[in-house]
Structure formats: C-alpha cells, structure tokens
Design an enzyme around this catalytic site. Sequence first.
Site, PDB file in Angstrom:
ATOM      1  N   ASP A 204       1.290  88.216  81.964  1.00  0.00           N
ATOM      2  CA  ASP A 204       1.243  89.168  80.862  1.00  0.00           C
ATOM      3  C   ASP A 204       2.465  90.103  80.908  1.00  0.00           C
ATOM      4  OD1 ASP A 204      -0.502  90.215  78.676  1.00  0.00           O
ATOM      5  OD2 ASP A 204      -0.462  92.043  79.879  1.00  0.00           O
ATOM      6  N   GLU A 269       4.790  85.555  79.593  1.00  0.00           N
ATOM      7  CA  GLU A 269       4.692  86.114  78.241  1.00  0.00           C
ATOM      8  C   GLU A 269       5.911  87.012  78.079  1.00  0.00           C
ATOM      9  OE1 GLU A 269       2.542  89.056  75.176  1.00  0.00           O
ATOM     10  OE2 GLU A 269       2.666  89.527  77.294  1.00  0.00           O
TER      11      GLU A 269
HETATM   12  C1  NOJ Z   1      -0.084  91.167  75.979  1.00  0.00           C
HETATM   13  C2  NOJ Z   1      -1.440  90.589  75.699  1.00  0.00           C
HETATM   14  O1  NOJ Z   1      -1.297  89.341  75.094  1.00  0.00           O
HETATM   15  C3  NOJ Z   1      -2.165  91.605  74.833  1.00  0.00           C
HETATM   16  O2  NOJ Z   1      -3.358  91.095  74.302  1.00  0.00           O
HETATM   17  C4  NOJ Z   1      -2.402  92.834  75.659  1.00  0.00           C
HETATM   18  O3  NOJ Z   1      -3.006  93.827  74.848  1.00  0.00           O
HETATM   19  C5  NOJ Z   1      -1.088  93.391  76.221  1.00  0.00           C
HETATM   20  N1  NOJ Z   1      -0.244  92.357  76.765  1.00  0.00           N
HETATM   21  C6  NOJ Z   1      -1.350  94.384  77.310  1.00  0.00           C
HETATM   22  O4  NOJ Z   1      -1.841  93.754  78.450  1.00  0.00           O
END
Ligand code: NOJ
Length: 526
Positions: A204, A269
């Site tokens: 993430d 991500e």
């Molecule tokens: C990216 C995630 O995909 C999202 O859903 C989340 O709110 C944020 N990161 C914070 O962790």
Amino acid sequence: MPELEEPKWLSGAVGYEIYIRSFADGTGTGIGDLIGLHDRLDHLAWLGVDIVWITPFFSSPMADHGYDVADYTGVDPLFGDIEDLDRVIERCRELALRVVIDIVPNHTSMAHSWFEAALADPAGPYRDYYLWRDPADDGGPPNNWISHFGGPAWTLDEKSGQYYCHLFLPEQPDLNWRNPAVRREFVDILEFWFERGVDGIRIDVAHALIKDEQFRDNPRHPDTADLVDPRDVFHSFEHTYDLLQPESLDIYREWREVADRYDAALIGETYVLDVPKLAKLLAGDGLHVGFWFSTMSMRWDAHSIRHTLREPAEGIGHRVGWVQSSHDESRPVARFGGGDLGRRRSLGLCVMLMGLPGVTFLYQGEELGLDDADVPVELRDDPIATRNAGATGRDVCRTPMPWEPGPNLGFSTADHTWLPVGHEQSDTVAAQREDPSSHLRQMRSLLELRHGLVGMTDIVEWPSTPPELVAFTRDDHTFVLNATDQPVQWTPGGEWQIVYRTAGQPGESGPVIELAANEAAVARAH
Ligand code: NOJ
C-alpha cells in the site's frame, strides 16, 4: 547490475483484486469475509485468473475499511480467523491461483499497540516508530503537508504537545521508516506471511514510506483554492518532500532479499505518474512490479491512450502492473462514458492492457462490465465522503459483487448489506455466464488469449496507424484499438487474421483490419 531471478509465475500473469468487504459474505453479516471468498474462488479459476490479491483482512478498527491495521499478523473477526485464511490459501493452491495479500506499511492504525505505546510513553522505544514534530511558531502544524483524506497531515497529541504525521486519516499515523526497528518489524511480518504460504504482497502507498528528513514545506500550484475533493487538494501540491524520497528503494531491496527466498512477489501500489521516477522504485532489485495509474485519469482519445500505454511499456516493460480500475476509483465504465459505451471502451482498453508485457489486474466486477453504483449520500461509508462535505468518495465502486438473481444478488443472506447492492440481475455472474455475448464471456475469452501469449517477446513495436487508432505488435500479433465513435479501416501491410475482437465474431482475414466504433481487436499475421 544483473537482474535477480524473478518469480516465474509472475510473468504474463493476470491478477484479480478482491475487495474483501464486498466480494462474498459467507456468514450472513452483510459484509464480505474469508468464508465467502473461499466459496467463490471457483469463479476466478473459471475466468482464467492467475493471481488473487486480497485487500486487508487484518485486525482493524476499520476507520479506512481495513487500511488502518492494528495487528499485521492477526485476522479481524469481521472477516473470519486465520484458519479461514489457511483454507483460502489451500483452495487457491488446488485451483492454481497465487495469493497476494495487502501489506500497509506507510501507517498503522492508532489502535496498533506500537502507537498506543508511543502515546503512553514519549520517552519509550515506540515513540520513534512514528513521525513526531514540535508545533510551528504559531502553535499550528509543523509544515504544510496535507492528508489525502482532508485537512492537515498532522494531528496534535495534547499530552506531549507534539504533532504526529498522517498522510491519510488521523487514525492512521505514519510510521518512521528511517528507524531500523520499524524495518525489522516488517521483515518479520513478511516472513510470517510467506511462511504461511502467501505468494506475494501488494504494498500500500509504496511510494510514500520515507519522508524528507527536514520535513520541508511542499510547493503548491497556484489557483487551486476552490477544490472540494480532498484528493484534488492533495494533488494541488508538488509532493517534493512527503512522497518518493530516494531512500525508499533501500527498503524494497531489503524486502526483495526476503521475497526471493520464498519465490514471492513484491507488487507496489505506486501512485507515481512519471515513468522515470517509477522506474527508480523498481530498479533491478527493488519491487518486481509497480502499478501504473495514468490509465485512471487519461482522456478517451487515441493520442492520450497511446501516450499512456507506450511510455511505461517502453520504460518499464514487464514490470508494469496494468490496471484500469480499483477499489479507490470510479469504475472505468463510468469514466469512459457509462453504460454500453463505457463498457465497450473499457473492454477495448483491457484488450490493450492484456497484450502488453507486465502483469494485468482486474478489479472485482470489471469482468462483468459494472458501472458505478448509485450510493445515496446518507448511505455512504467511505471516510472521504463522510468527512468532507461535497466529496463523492469511493463507495460507488465498492458495492457488493452481484453473483446471481435473488436476495442481495447472491452476495449475502443478511437483511442489510454494508453498502447497497447497486446492480441488476442482468449484471450478475450467473446471468452473464449463460449469455455467450456477455461482457463476462468476452473477458474470459480475452484471458484465454492472454495465456496463449506467455513466452512471447517483451519487445513491443508501435506501428504508424490512422490517427484514430492505437496499435502495437508483439511477435506476430497486432493489438489495435479504435478510440473513436466511428468505424475505421486500417491496412497495416501483409495479411492478417482477426483472432479476437470486442464487437462481433473473430475469424475474418485479409489485408484490411476493420474496426467498429470503440472496438479493439487482436490480429495475427497470416
Ligand atoms: C491506498 C488504498 O488503496 C486505499 O484504499 C487506502 O485508503 C489508502 N491507500 C490508505 O491506506
């Protein structure tokens, strides 16, 4: 530097994102869970998916629906227990599906024992697990960084008089990745999951872990005062000091050594819309794959689409994680015009993403061609919507998966589901499986085609085409998309046979490739 050995299973694979709260409810609570997921895995095997990425199921107060983790090795009772997870992993093995879980290293929940200890004892060892600063001279936040979810990226701890940093909610304090103890904790967490049989992690906000050591102010673009959505406000700054600090790669190098021992994958991500910057997180020995998100904001015209695909394909090649949807964005069908038009375009783009080297991810419901759901304001649950007046938030793409006609379209037996079931009987998996011309059946054929490409060269050529088209070739295959609302003909030279098309039946051959409006096709040299 020579490239390290990669997990072979990653090459050319198709991933599928499971937003666990909304995939399948096996226990009648109205919220998706691990038992529900287990019982629906056959759908993914039938579809032809290779990798299942499961969004966070860890213990959490759910302020951000699980992206606020209170225990990285514990399963939240809302979703089941660790034995349920073991059963999911075991079933995935039987179905030849790889399991990727979602690790959230940028921040914990404020209910994590590390943060509780950091608050309770400012002189203790856990204080430095997080980012603390004294107030600015006026008593306000120490710099101008802001949260993705609205307001400053700093919250005052009244007891100690210091602010802590959070790039998301105040309930999600950011970890201090310059602290070696934090790094050791995460190596243990990765080992825990890899030992348990997990094949990889989706990381993430992989571009944000390290922050500027001096916590300098970010520059701001002018003329952005009237923005409403906090994510737009966030993007009105140049994130020179809170994102993409060069030391991040060191973390992934360390993780890569762990992952390589288990033949496991690191999938970032990476919200980095600049190819050379993204490439730095991948290097030869960093992340295996980084998501490329420009597809989420590109305009629907051949020039934008070509540019959005070609740059990462040339700069990063097989390390690109291609996506056009996720649990964080309006669905592509909605973005590309809605209804049948949006569906046609989204499937067309998917053909192109499946043709390129890299790993292509679908988000649950994308295989059904789902449009955004209508979620009335009073039923919205995403903190972006509930905490920022006027912001729509992300609930529109998070409504329950429609499985079959019947109560809650087969998602749950509960009287009430956590978000409304926003789709129709004709959208369901069961209805679309019966219809040979459905979006689902077209997607399944596309995945079959994709699997036939494994082993093809990673070298992609971009031939010149009429301006309405985007096209590339890989070995003897040409992938082409008509990005206009008019039919277009193209004579690329040579003889071609259409092996896949999104409007009509494949099979024709000859020197001319004819494409209907917004149609994509795959042609093989004949
Ligand atoms: C990216 C995630 O995909 C999202 O859903 C989340 O709110 C944020 N990161 C914070 O962790």
